[in-house]
Design a protein around this motif. Sequence first.
Motif, PDB file in Angstrom:
ATOM      1  N   LEU A 133      -0.809   4.848   5.547  1.00 37.10           N
ATOM      2  CA  LEU A 133      -1.348   4.671   6.891  1.00 37.10           C
ATOM      3  C   LEU A 133      -0.288   4.244   7.902  1.00 37.10           C
ATOM      4  O   LEU A 133      -0.576   4.133   9.091  1.00 37.10           O
ATOM      5  CB  LEU A 133      -2.487   3.644   6.864  1.00 37.10           C
ATOM      6  CG  LEU A 133      -3.641   3.947   5.894  1.00 37.10           C
ATOM      7  CD1 LEU A 133      -4.741   2.901   6.019  1.00 37.10           C
ATOM      8  CD2 LEU A 133      -4.194   5.349   6.137  1.00 37.10           C
ATOM      9  N   SER A 134       0.936   4.011   7.456  1.00 32.56           N
ATOM     10  CA  SER A 134       2.006   3.618   8.366  1.00 32.56           C
ATOM     11  C   SER A 134       2.389   4.801   9.254  1.00 32.56           C
ATOM     12  O   SER A 134       2.282   5.966   8.846  1.00 32.56           O
ATOM     13  CB  SER A 134       3.228   3.130   7.587  1.00 32.56           C
ATOM     14  OG  SER A 134       3.735   4.173   6.782  1.00 32.56           O
ATOM     15  N   LEU A 136     -11.957   1.834  -0.287  1.00 30.76           N
ATOM     16  CA  LEU A 136     -10.635   2.385  -0.026  1.00 30.76           C
ATOM     17  C   LEU A 136     -10.751   3.803   0.511  1.00 30.76           C
ATOM     18  O   LEU A 136     -10.057   4.175   1.472  1.00 30.76           O
ATOM     19  CB  LEU A 136      -9.799   2.367  -1.305  1.00 30.76           C
ATOM     20  CG  LEU A 136      -8.426   3.049  -1.230  1.00 30.76           C
ATOM     21  CD1 LEU A 136      -7.548   2.401  -0.160  1.00 30.76           C
ATOM     22  CD2 LEU A 136      -7.739   3.017  -2.584  1.00 30.76           C
ATOM     23  N   ARG A 161      -5.024   0.923  -4.119  1.00 29.21           N
ATOM     24  CA  ARG A 161      -4.804   0.604  -2.708  1.00 29.21           C
ATOM     25  C   ARG A 161      -3.319   0.395  -2.429  1.00 29.21           C
ATOM     26  O   ARG A 161      -2.819   0.786  -1.366  1.00 29.21           O
ATOM     27  CB  ARG A 161      -5.620  -0.638  -2.318  1.00 29.21           C
ATOM     28  CG  ARG A 161      -5.498  -1.022  -0.845  1.00 29.21           C
ATOM     29  CD  ARG A 161      -6.443  -2.155  -0.478  1.00 29.21           C
ATOM     30  NE  ARG A 161      -7.828  -1.727  -0.413  1.00 29.21           N
ATOM     31  CZ  ARG A 161      -8.399  -1.175   0.656  1.00 29.21           C
ATOM     32  NH1 ARG A 161      -7.670  -0.972   1.765  1.00 29.21           N
ATOM     33  NH2 ARG A 161      -9.668  -0.833   0.653  1.00 29.21           N
ATOM     34  N   GLN A 162      -2.603  -0.212  -3.364  1.00 31.28           N
ATOM     35  CA  GLN A 162      -1.171  -0.456  -3.176  1.00 31.28           C
ATOM     36  C   GLN A 162      -0.419   0.842  -2.897  1.00 31.28           C
ATOM     37  O   GLN A 162       0.469   0.895  -2.042  1.00 31.28           O
ATOM     38  CB  GLN A 162      -0.595  -1.135  -4.423  1.00 31.28           C
ATOM     39  CG  GLN A 162       0.917  -1.342  -4.391  1.00 31.28           C
ATOM     40  CD  GLN A 162       1.461  -1.811  -5.730  1.00 31.28           C
ATOM     41  OE1 GLN A 162       0.718  -1.929  -6.707  1.00 31.28           O
ATOM     42  NE2 GLN A 162       2.755  -2.074  -5.786  1.00 31.28           N
ATOM     43  N   LYS A 197      -7.178  -2.469  -6.739  1.00 38.34           N
ATOM     44  CA  LYS A 197      -6.063  -3.106  -6.021  1.00 38.34           C
ATOM     45  C   LYS A 197      -4.777  -2.319  -6.215  1.00 38.34           C
ATOM     46  O   LYS A 197      -3.939  -2.246  -5.305  1.00 38.34           O
ATOM     47  CB  LYS A 197      -5.895  -4.550  -6.482  1.00 38.34           C
ATOM     48  CG  LYS A 197      -5.535  -4.729  -7.951  1.00 38.34           C
ATOM     49  CD  LYS A 197      -5.406  -6.210  -8.308  1.00 38.34           C
ATOM     50  CE  LYS A 197      -5.030  -6.386  -9.780  1.00 38.34           C
ATOM     51  NZ  LYS A 197      -4.910  -7.829 -10.147  1.00 38.34           N
ATOM     52  N   GLU A 226      -2.596   2.751   0.603  1.00 36.69           N
ATOM     53  CA  GLU A 226      -2.680   2.106   1.911  1.00 36.69           C
ATOM     54  C   GLU A 226      -1.381   2.279   2.700  1.00 36.69           C
ATOM     55  O   GLU A 226      -1.393   2.362   3.935  1.00 36.69           O
ATOM     56  CB  GLU A 226      -3.017   0.624   1.751  1.00 36.69           C
ATOM     57  CG  GLU A 226      -3.626  -0.004   2.985  1.00 36.69           C
ATOM     58  CD  GLU A 226      -4.218  -1.370   2.683  1.00 36.69           C
ATOM     59  OE1 GLU A 226      -5.322  -1.666   3.183  1.00 36.69           O
ATOM     60  OE2 GLU A 226      -3.577  -2.146   1.954  1.00 36.69           O
ATOM     61  N   ASP A 250     -11.773   3.567   4.096  1.00 41.55           N
ATOM     62  CA  ASP A 250     -10.691   3.087   4.954  1.00 41.55           C
ATOM     63  C   ASP A 250      -9.687   4.192   5.249  1.00 41.55           C
ATOM     64  O   ASP A 250      -9.204   4.333   6.378  1.00 41.55           O
ATOM     65  CB  ASP A 250      -9.984   1.896   4.300  1.00 41.55           C
ATOM     66  CG  ASP A 250     -10.866   0.653   4.206  1.00 41.55           C
ATOM     67  OD1 ASP A 250     -11.905   0.616   4.890  1.00 41.55           O
ATOM     68  OD2 ASP A 250     -10.514  -0.257   3.433  1.00 41.55           O
ATOM     69  N   LEU A 251      -9.352   4.976   4.241  1.00 46.79           N
ATOM     70  CA  LEU A 251      -8.407   6.073   4.432  1.00 46.79           C
ATOM     71  C   LEU A 251      -8.972   7.119   5.387  1.00 46.79           C
ATOM     72  O   LEU A 251      -8.267   7.624   6.269  1.00 46.79           O
ATOM     73  CB  LEU A 251      -8.072   6.719   3.086  1.00 46.79           C
ATOM     74  CG  LEU A 251      -7.280   5.855   2.089  1.00 46.79           C
ATOM     75  CD1 LEU A 251      -7.261   6.518   0.715  1.00 46.79           C
ATOM     76  CD2 LEU A 251      -5.859   5.606   2.574  1.00 46.79           C
TER      77      LEU A 251
END
Length: 457
Positions: free
Chosen positions: A221-222, A257, A214-215, A211, A218, A260-261
């Motif tokens: 991805l903006s 994760l 990921r903080q 977690k 993630e 997802d990336l």
Amino acid sequence: MNQRVMLNTPALEARPFQVYTQRQLDKIQPLQALPEALRFEMQVVSQVLPFRVNNYVIEELIDWNNIPADPIFQLTFPQKGMLKPEHYERIAQLMIDQAPAAELKAAVEEVRQELNPHPAGQMDLNLPLLNGEPLPGMQHKYQETVLFFPSQGQVCHSYCTFCFRWAQFVGDKDLKFATNEATSLHQYLAEHQEVTDLLLTGGDPMVMKAKHLRQYLEGLLSPELEHVQNIRIGSKSLTFWPYRFVTDEDAHEVLQLFRDLIAAGKHVAFMAHFNHWQEMETPICREAIRRIRETGAEIRTQAPLLKHINDDAQQWAKMWKRQVQLGMIPYYMFVERDTGAQHYFEVPLVQAWEIYREAMQQVPGLCRTARGPSMSADPGKIEIQGVTEIHGEKVLALRFIQGRKADWIQRPFFAKYDENATWLNHLEPALGEAAFFYEAEFAQMKQDKQALIAREA
């Protein structure tokens, strides 16, 4: 053996993580069979240099019938020679005399300060600024790459005895840099469009919970961080705790994760530190490698050349061939940095090149992606390309693989042949040159950076 069948074997079952530090040295069972004098030497050295090892390393990686020569033992357990004689004798005598704790602590701190705790401008030249304020948990040495030190990742499953970031782990806040500010990281990256690569490092980012990882990641991805395309994660976990990717309770979340990336268009490179082929021989390590690669992440491997551990061409050739066999990409052979126990591990630059060359002669083309020997020095990553003769002068040929100034990259230059030199500052310009080509510009860079920091302060 089929991978699914392997997962049912006892070797791949979950195991509890048990760690031993300097205070628990006497609790490590295999050490009890060693001579008392050797155990005392370990206690002395571990007063100065950080020590941390876990049950997997002790039980699965070290050959206790080959002590002290076993490379993984040398990699993780303190040896007398890791302190210079005058430093060892000073600390040992204080311990023998049962000196007051404050006196011992003061002596230890003085010794540490003599070991160049932060090489290559880590605490000043590489320090970025955000809104005029220093960001101590980050480094920005090269234009396109930012290093980030998440505070939850400033420890490792075990410590390497050669670690050039040893000062991170000795409990002195003045010698440590880290941050838990994901917002500052993302803001800094948004303001620096030239940055394409983020390297999470430490310590070891893989000690963090999924977690927390990921903080930090993630947010990349903006849309405003689209220019940050490559995410690198520097880690020794495939050696020291491969269960992180197989049986740990959030192993699946870590791997998800990565997926997802990659699905979002990022390139994920797992920068694995392997120092010896023995580290890859356990079933749990190989399964961890398989699982990471299955996410679409690539694994690149790197290590310094180290006396007592891997200063042998055959060992490097075997390690690189094993890595390619397992689907990894050999990336770097480094020169041991000028910090900590460098005197114990260092290999002369000429010998380093000879080992590299001989190893390359023994491997197929897929292994020849490994660059080196490379010094991560103040001005940049400098590769030793070989020994040659120009106009009757024997010289060492060098080039920048990476540099603080882009114009330096791939520039060849030459140093006087010196079979004893182990670092850049030991070399002198060849061919009648008064200085290396980059020195004047680099001196100005340092002056400008120091002036900027002073002005902002």
